[in-house]
Design an enzyme around this catalytic site. Sequence first.
Site, PDB file in Angstrom:
ATOM      1  N   HIS A  13       0.491   3.257   2.086  1.00 63.12           N
ATOM      2  CA  HIS A  13       0.716   3.503   3.511  1.00 63.12           C
ATOM      3  C   HIS A  13       1.980   2.815   4.049  1.00 63.12           C
ATOM      4  CE1 HIS A  13      -2.850   5.851   3.585  1.00 63.12           C
ATOM      5  NE2 HIS A  13      -3.498   4.872   2.962  1.00 63.12           N
TER       6      HIS A  13
ATOM      7  N   SER B  77       0.824  -1.212   0.000  1.00 67.23           N
ATOM      8  CA  SER B  77       0.000   0.000   0.000  1.00 67.23           C
ATOM      9  C   SER B  77       0.853   1.255   0.000  1.00 67.23           C
ATOM     10  CB  SER B  77      -0.869  -0.032   1.260  1.00 67.23           C
ATOM     11  OG  SER B  77      -1.475   1.210   1.493  1.00 67.23           O
TER      12      SER B  77
ATOM     13  N   TYR C 194      -1.368  -0.427  10.120  1.00 66.71           N
ATOM     14  CA  TYR C 194      -1.720  -1.029   8.831  1.00 66.71           C
ATOM     15  C   TYR C 194      -0.544  -0.952   7.850  1.00 66.71           C
ATOM     16  CZ  TYR C 194      -3.771  -0.981   4.131  1.00 66.71           C
ATOM     17  OH  TYR C 194      -4.016  -1.192   2.803  1.00 66.71           O
TER      18      TYR C 194
HETATM   19  C1  15L Z   1      -5.221   1.752   1.325  1.00 65.52           C
HETATM   20  O1  15L Z   1      -4.191   1.122   1.460  1.00 65.52           O
HETATM   21  C2  15L Z   1      -6.526   1.129   1.623  1.00 65.52           C
HETATM   22  O2  15L Z   1      -6.561  -0.244   1.378  1.00 65.52           O
HETATM   23  C3  15L Z   1      -7.684   1.802   0.935  1.00 65.52           C
HETATM   24  O3  15L Z   1      -8.855   1.399   1.588  1.00 65.52           O
HETATM   25  C4  15L Z   1      -7.562   3.318   0.954  1.00 65.52           C
HETATM   26  O4  15L Z   1      -7.749   3.770   2.243  1.00 65.52           O
HETATM   27  C5  15L Z   1      -6.208   3.726   0.401  1.00 65.52           C
HETATM   28  O5  15L Z   1      -5.161   3.070   1.045  1.00 65.52           O
HETATM   29  C6  15L Z   1      -5.983   5.238   0.473  1.00 65.52           C
HETATM   30  O6  15L Z   1      -4.905   5.653   0.872  1.00 65.52           O
HETATM   31  O7  15L Z   1      -6.868   5.955   0.069  1.00 65.52           O
END
Ligand code: 15L
Length: 270
Positions: free
Chosen positions: A106, A104, A129
């Site tokens: 993130h 991600s 996360y």
């Molecule tokens: C992610 O990693 C999530 O899975 C998704 O639900 C969104 O929240 C996305 O990031 C985001 O940053 O918008």
Amino acid sequence: MKTVLITGATGDVGTRLARELAGKYQLRLSDKRPIKAKNFVKADITKMADALRITKGVDAIVHLGGYSVEGPWEGILQANIIGCYNVFEAARRNGVKRILFPTSNHAVGFYRRDQTIDHRVTTKPDSRYGVSKVFGEALGSLYADKYGMEMFMMRIGNVGPRPLDKRRLSIWFSPRDLAQLVSIGIDHPGIKFEIVYGISGNKRAWYDNSNAVRLGYRPQDDSEEYAAETLAREKPSGDPIAEAHQGGIFCTAEEVQNPAAPPKKGKKKK
Ligand code: 15L
């Protein structure tokens, strides 16, 4: 035709992906929430026996299953640490070489918005996360080096028909671009361990996605088309840390709502 397992197939991204890839691969869909479909197998990936059962006989796995936002550690631990380990390990035991892992944005969300980062930067998770996604990247690296498995790590931005807000103008990922990148991950020969960014060809991207381009990715969409309408809707968050960093509110909030979740009952639309 290759047989491809999609875990977390009933989630928003899984549903879109399955729709885009239908007919191109023999899909095996799996999740812990059942859906009515001939090619669906119910499984709880926090249980190794289930992970072994669903990964048997497939050519590749797109492992979408897990917790998809910031939330309580226990949920993330079960779904994203234990669940991820079980799926990778079950694949190894079943002789499945190729795994596509949706890491991600993130995993690198504490980079500032005025920085452009590529696939070689040190991770900077913005949340528990995000840390769980870094775990998946590390596990993939181990399984590639130690067991010769083929690992395609996609640091996904936000998948949807259009960008949701200003931050997502930089990380938007259209369903058809997602399908293209996933197809590269499944079919490109000779993958060992690759990190790419799962975003469309956004003019406002914070990422240098040249590694994906090197592997043949040619995104068809650019969030710029939606920039004016998205910015007109934008309300200031009043959170300077969130505004300054790529991960947005994941950098400060203890829990984040899944942006793809339907609005809570009782809340009337204005
Ligand atoms: C992610 O990693 C999530 O899975 C998704 O639900 C969104 O929240 C996305 O990031 C985001 O940053 O918008």
